[in-house]
Design an enzyme around this catalytic site. Structure first.
Site, PDB file in Angstrom:
ATOM      1  N   GLU A 165      -7.879  -5.245   5.264  1.00 55.44           N
ATOM      2  CA  GLU A 165      -7.738  -4.913   3.848  1.00 55.44           C
ATOM      3  C   GLU A 165      -6.568  -5.661   3.202  1.00 55.44           C
ATOM      4  OE1 GLU A 165      -9.003  -0.511   3.115  1.00 55.44           O
ATOM      5  OE2 GLU A 165      -8.540  -0.723   5.231  1.00 55.44           O
ATOM      6  N   ARG A 185     -11.513  15.330   7.980  1.00 54.34           N
ATOM      7  CA  ARG A 185     -12.321  15.763   6.826  1.00 54.34           C
ATOM      8  C   ARG A 185     -13.716  16.162   7.288  1.00 54.34           C
ATOM      9  NH1 ARG A 185     -10.975  10.466   4.111  1.00 54.34           N
ATOM     10  NH2 ARG A 185      -8.891  10.735   3.260  1.00 54.34           N
ATOM     11  N   ASN A 240       0.877  -1.173   0.000  1.00 52.82           N
ATOM     12  CA  ASN A 240       0.000   0.000   0.000  1.00 52.82           C
ATOM     13  C   ASN A 240       0.912   1.220   0.000  1.00 52.82           C
ATOM     14  OD1 ASN A 240      -1.751   2.065   0.497  1.00 52.82           O
ATOM     15  ND2 ASN A 240      -2.666   1.172   2.328  1.00 52.82           N
ATOM     16  N   ARG A 248      -2.500  -2.089  -3.510  1.00 50.98           N
ATOM     17  CA  ARG A 248      -3.699  -1.285  -3.323  1.00 50.98           C
ATOM     18  C   ARG A 248      -3.638  -0.107  -4.297  1.00 50.98           C
ATOM     19  NH1 ARG A 248      -4.747   3.366   0.850  1.00 50.98           N
ATOM     20  NH2 ARG A 248      -6.968   3.653   0.547  1.00 50.98           N
ATOM     21  N   HIS A 275     -12.940   2.868   0.199  1.00 53.37           N
ATOM     22  CA  HIS A 275     -12.969   1.805   1.228  1.00 53.37           C
ATOM     23  C   HIS A 275     -13.640   0.538   0.678  1.00 53.37           C
ATOM     24  CE1 HIS A 275     -13.003   5.108   4.577  1.00 53.37           C
ATOM     25  NE2 HIS A 275     -11.763   4.673   4.385  1.00 53.37           N
TER      26      HIS A 275
END
Ligand code: AMP
Length: 397
Positions: free
Chosen positions: A384, A240, A7, A90, A179
């Site tokens: 993940e 965010r 990743n 990823r 996601h």
């Protein structure tokens, strides 16, 4: 088969070497401060973390250091590089081009590059990592696993914005969602825990971490999700803002004398629970501050939970019902206060929380609703890296 999962960010790179048969993590770690100075964290299963400060001017050098650590005489997880059978990468944004994971070829890399516009901070970094790995391991098959792919099943009514249609035609401005790897993994696991076929269920997954999103999975397909063209839309997150009235951008730009990109920076990096509380983006800090009487820390968490409530309500409506609600990621897996706060709003759906089970559910698969609850509520740890490993094996065979 051993799969190296990568990743890659702009100045960091996380990795795990996973044996796909036992699904055991053989070694894991990260490279930080790539292009600045450089730090390698490496941990073989069962041993302590090793931290090495070393110059890594480029991603290629960082990956070379990871490979050296993996085959190191003393603490390596494999004898030599032939112990890596495949690499799973990823990739953040696959646009409309990728509705599934794919083997990486030069043609695929060019198509990913065409999506750079949609994720200018992430996709170029992902590509740098992929290219560096291909140079260092030219004969090893590699797969790209996209954050957006799972949501490509969303219907037009869910993914179109109320904007002039030409922006979609010209620039592909639409909702994509993110996601996806986590929502897919957790919804499948939720069906297993429910003991029912995945294709028979209406599932809402709440991925509540520093980044956060909710996804409606109807009969095995993502039909809506709270993030949009970018990960900024939807829930209030660590830093965010999530959904805001778009007019706020111009208003703040004028009042604070900021450029548009400076306002975007505020929305992405200085807002969310961090901006609301003035304390931290980390929910553990917020909980501690709230327990000491900090009202804004309490408000930030309550507003966070309230936004999740609104999305769950919206997705139960979108699917005309819900069978399972699953909580995952750092906050969803560990924070029983937030889960209880959210689920307290769903008496009308026949949801009953098992308070004891909810309190003890930390980082484990656990049913948190009572047996008579009409909706099965779960805490489900996401993974993940394992999901990327499984996708890679499915492609490489
Ligand atoms: P993530 O982005 O999934 O790593 O989630 C990060 C968020 O999860 C942070 O706000 C953490 O405070 C929260 N978190 C992670 N681990 C725990 C834990 N053991 N207990 C409570 N909150 C946690």
């Amino acid at each position: 088969m051993n799969v190296l999962v990568i990743n890659c960010g702009s100045s960091s790179l996380k990795y795990q070497l996973i044996n796909s048969d036992s699904e055991e993590v053989l070694a894991k770690g990260l490279c930080e401060r790539i292009g600045i100075d450089g730090r390698l964290v490496y941990q073989k299963a069962g041993l302590d973390k090793e931290i090495t400060e070393a110059s890594m001017p480029t991603h290629k050098q960082a990956i070379q250091m990871v490979l050296d650590a993996l085959v190191n005489d003393k603490t390596g997880a494999i004898k030599d590089l032939s112990g890596i059978d495949a690499v799973g990468h990823r990739v953040v944004h696959g646009g409309e081009k990728f509705a599934a994971s794919t083997l990486l070829t030069e043609e695929v890399l060019a198509a990913i590059e065409e999506c750079n516009d949609l994720a200018p901070l992430h996709n170029p970094a992902n590509l740098i990592g992929i290219r560096a790995c291909r140079e260092l391991m030219p004969d090893v098959p590699m797969a790209g696993v996209f954050d957006t792919a799972f949501h490509q099943t969303m219907p037009e009514v869910a993914y179109m914005y109320g904007l002039p249609y030409e922006y979609y035609e010209k620039y592909k401005v639409r909702r994509y969602g993110f996601h996806g790897t986590s929502h897919s993994f957790v919804s499948k696991r939720a069906a297993e825990l429910a003991g029912k076929p995945y294709e028979d269920l209406k599932i809402i997954v709440c991925h509540l971490g520093n980044g956060a999103s909710v996804c409606a999975v109807d009969h095995g397909k993502s039909v809506d999700t709270s993030m949009g063209l970018t990960p900024l839309e939807g829930l209030i997150m660590g830093t965010r803002s999530g959904d805001v009235d778009p007019s706020i951008l111009e208003f703040i730009a004028q009042k604070e004398n900021l450029s548009l990109s400076e306002v975007m920076d505020v929305l992405n990096k200085k807002s969310g629970v961090a901006g609301m509380s003035g304390v931290s983006s980390d929910f553990r800090d917020l909980e501690a501050a709230m327990n000491e009487g900090n009202e804004r820390a309490k408000l930030a968490q309550e507003a966070f939970a309230y936004r999740v409530v609104k999305y769950i309500g919206a997705y139960a409506a979108a699917m005309n019902g819900v069978d399972v609600i699953a909580f995952t990621a750092g906050v969803g897996e560990n924070n029983d206060w937030i889960r209880a706060k959210i689920l307290a709003n769903f008496g009308y759906l026949g949801i009953h929380l098992d308070e004891e089970a909810n309190r003890s559910a930390r980082g484990i698969d656990q049913v948190i609703s009572t047996p008579d609850s009409k909706v099965l509520c779960l805490a489900v740890p996401t993974n993940e890296e394992l999901a990327i490993c499984r996708e890679t094996v499915a492609l490489v065979g």
